[in-house]
Design a protein around this motif. Sequence first.
Motif, PDB file in Angstrom:
ATOM      1  N   ALA A 202       0.840  -1.205   0.000  1.00 13.54           N
ATOM      2  CA  ALA A 202       0.000   0.000   0.000  1.00 13.54           C
ATOM      3  C   ALA A 202       0.870   1.249   0.000  1.00 13.54           C
ATOM      4  O   ALA A 202       0.597   2.216  -0.732  1.00 13.54           O
ATOM      5  CB  ALA A 202      -0.926  -0.014   1.214  1.00 13.54           C
ATOM      6  N   ALA A 203       1.912   1.236   0.812  1.00 12.55           N
ATOM      7  CA  ALA A 203       2.821   2.384   0.875  1.00 12.55           C
ATOM      8  C   ALA A 203       3.484   2.632  -0.473  1.00 12.55           C
ATOM      9  O   ALA A 203       3.601   3.785  -0.924  1.00 12.55           O
ATOM     10  CB  ALA A 203       3.873   2.157   1.950  1.00 12.55           C
ATOM     11  N   GLU A 204       3.906   1.568  -1.138  1.00 13.19           N
ATOM     12  CA  GLU A 204       4.583   1.728  -2.435  1.00 13.19           C
ATOM     13  C   GLU A 204       3.624   2.297  -3.488  1.00 13.19           C
ATOM     14  O   GLU A 204       4.036   3.079  -4.348  1.00 13.19           O
ATOM     15  CB  GLU A 204       5.151   0.387  -2.897  1.00 13.19           C
ATOM     16  N   ILE A 205       2.358   1.911  -3.412  1.00 15.15           N
ATOM     17  CA  ILE A 205       1.372   2.432  -4.363  1.00 15.15           C
ATOM     18  C   ILE A 205       1.172   3.930  -4.142  1.00 15.15           C
ATOM     19  O   ILE A 205       1.100   4.708  -5.097  1.00 15.15           O
ATOM     20  CB  ILE A 205       0.035   1.672  -4.220  1.00 15.15           C
ATOM     21  N   LEU A 206       1.103   4.348  -2.871  1.00 17.62           N
ATOM     22  CA  LEU A 206       0.951   5.774  -2.580  1.00 17.62           C
ATOM     23  C   LEU A 206       2.193   6.550  -3.009  1.00 17.62           C
ATOM     24  O   LEU A 206       2.085   7.648  -3.573  1.00 17.62           O
ATOM     25  CB  LEU A 206       0.687   5.985  -1.088  1.00 17.62           C
ATOM     26  N   ILE A 207       3.355   5.993  -2.770  1.00 18.96           N
ATOM     27  CA  ILE A 207       4.602   6.656  -3.175  1.00 18.96           C
ATOM     28  C   ILE A 207       4.650   6.840  -4.689  1.00 18.96           C
ATOM     29  O   ILE A 207       5.044   7.899  -5.193  1.00 18.96           O
ATOM     30  CB  ILE A 207       5.825   5.841  -2.690  1.00 18.96           C
ATOM     31  N   ALA A 208       4.235   5.812  -5.419  1.00 13.19           N
ATOM     32  CA  ALA A 208       4.230   5.905  -6.887  1.00 13.19           C
ATOM     33  C   ALA A 208       3.251   6.968  -7.371  1.00 13.19           C
ATOM     34  O   ALA A 208       3.506   7.670  -8.354  1.00 13.19           O
ATOM     35  CB  ALA A 208       3.869   4.547  -7.484  1.00 13.19           C
ATOM     36  N   ALA A 209       2.123   7.100  -6.656  1.00  8.82           N
ATOM     37  CA  ALA A 209       1.105   8.075  -7.057  1.00  8.82           C
ATOM     38  C   ALA A 209       1.497   9.496  -6.669  1.00  8.82           C
ATOM     39  O   ALA A 209       1.064  10.467  -7.298  1.00  8.82           O
ATOM     40  CB  ALA A 209      -0.235   7.716  -6.415  1.00  8.82           C
TER      41      ALA A 209
END
Length: 349
Positions: free
Chosen positions: A278-285
Amino acid sequence: MVKKLSIFLVTCTLFMTAACNQEEDPGEAEETNSIESETNEKEEEITASSEELMEASIILDWVPNTNHTGLYIAQEKGYFADEGLELTIVEPAMEGALQVVAAGSADFGIASQTAVTIARSEEIPVVSLAAVIQEHTSGFASPAEKDITSPEDFEGKTYGGWGGAEEEAILNYVLNKHDVEPETVDNIIVGSADFFTNTQRDIDFQWIFYGWTGIEAEVRNEDINMIFLKDIDPVLSYYSPVIISNETLLEENPELAEKFMAAVSKGYEYAIEHPEEAAEILIAASPETNEELVRASQEWLSPRYKGDRENWGIQDEEVWDNFSEWMLDAGLIEAEVNTDESMTNEFLQ
């Protein structure tokens, strides 16, 4: 476009073949008609699927952070597309998310229970659809060296605030509850200025959300003392943030709200089960965010999205009733507000 062009060429070829062969076998003609029919059906299905995709928009309350992770997961994982939606996520405007949603300029938004209650008291028809976090995570923070460990220690100190009526009412309530005269606390408006910068200067304590600023202190290895509102008085354990919409949309297009909330619920449930991804998805966004902070914040916040509830997003009517009554007593609203009009769990699965 390529698929549609191929379908068109196949259809044209079949048509010319039939026209040039007037005396063909009836069985072959029937087979040709069958192929043409299937081709037309496929073309209609492609057109229909694109037409069925509904547009939706949500406006955030702040820059992208871990309060919003479920939205970005639902977008990345295709949960909105699965529901037939195309979602646009908008960062906050100057007038605030609630006003934008109330005006119908955005379908959904991120706000707080307090903001919704004040709006309803002013006959602004916004409705809370879900609690993003079950546990209230805000409170008063200060550097550990200032030795502020209870509200009694606020006396003679300087508070840095953003200047909101809600903030002043809660601060005064806390001071009075602990026999501290509000006049003994110097309240300076610092707006959205950084907690760490402020407290290195003239500010002794400030109101923060631990899930972001408190975790940032951990990441920075800066010791702070945190006094959570929920520990001061249970009535202050209200929902913040919440997802909102407006009455017109909910009455005229409930299907959109159902589809939107179904996708969002999946997004937050995924964040609960997979905080690292989840954290990686937010970072990418939102690549401009502090990656270490996002990862640490997500690990801390993920289990608090749902708490001990069976499903994410559920709102307790008693929480709304109690805090609404408190707001009336504190003078934040001038008339009683109907909880049934302010919030609903109807669109949660």
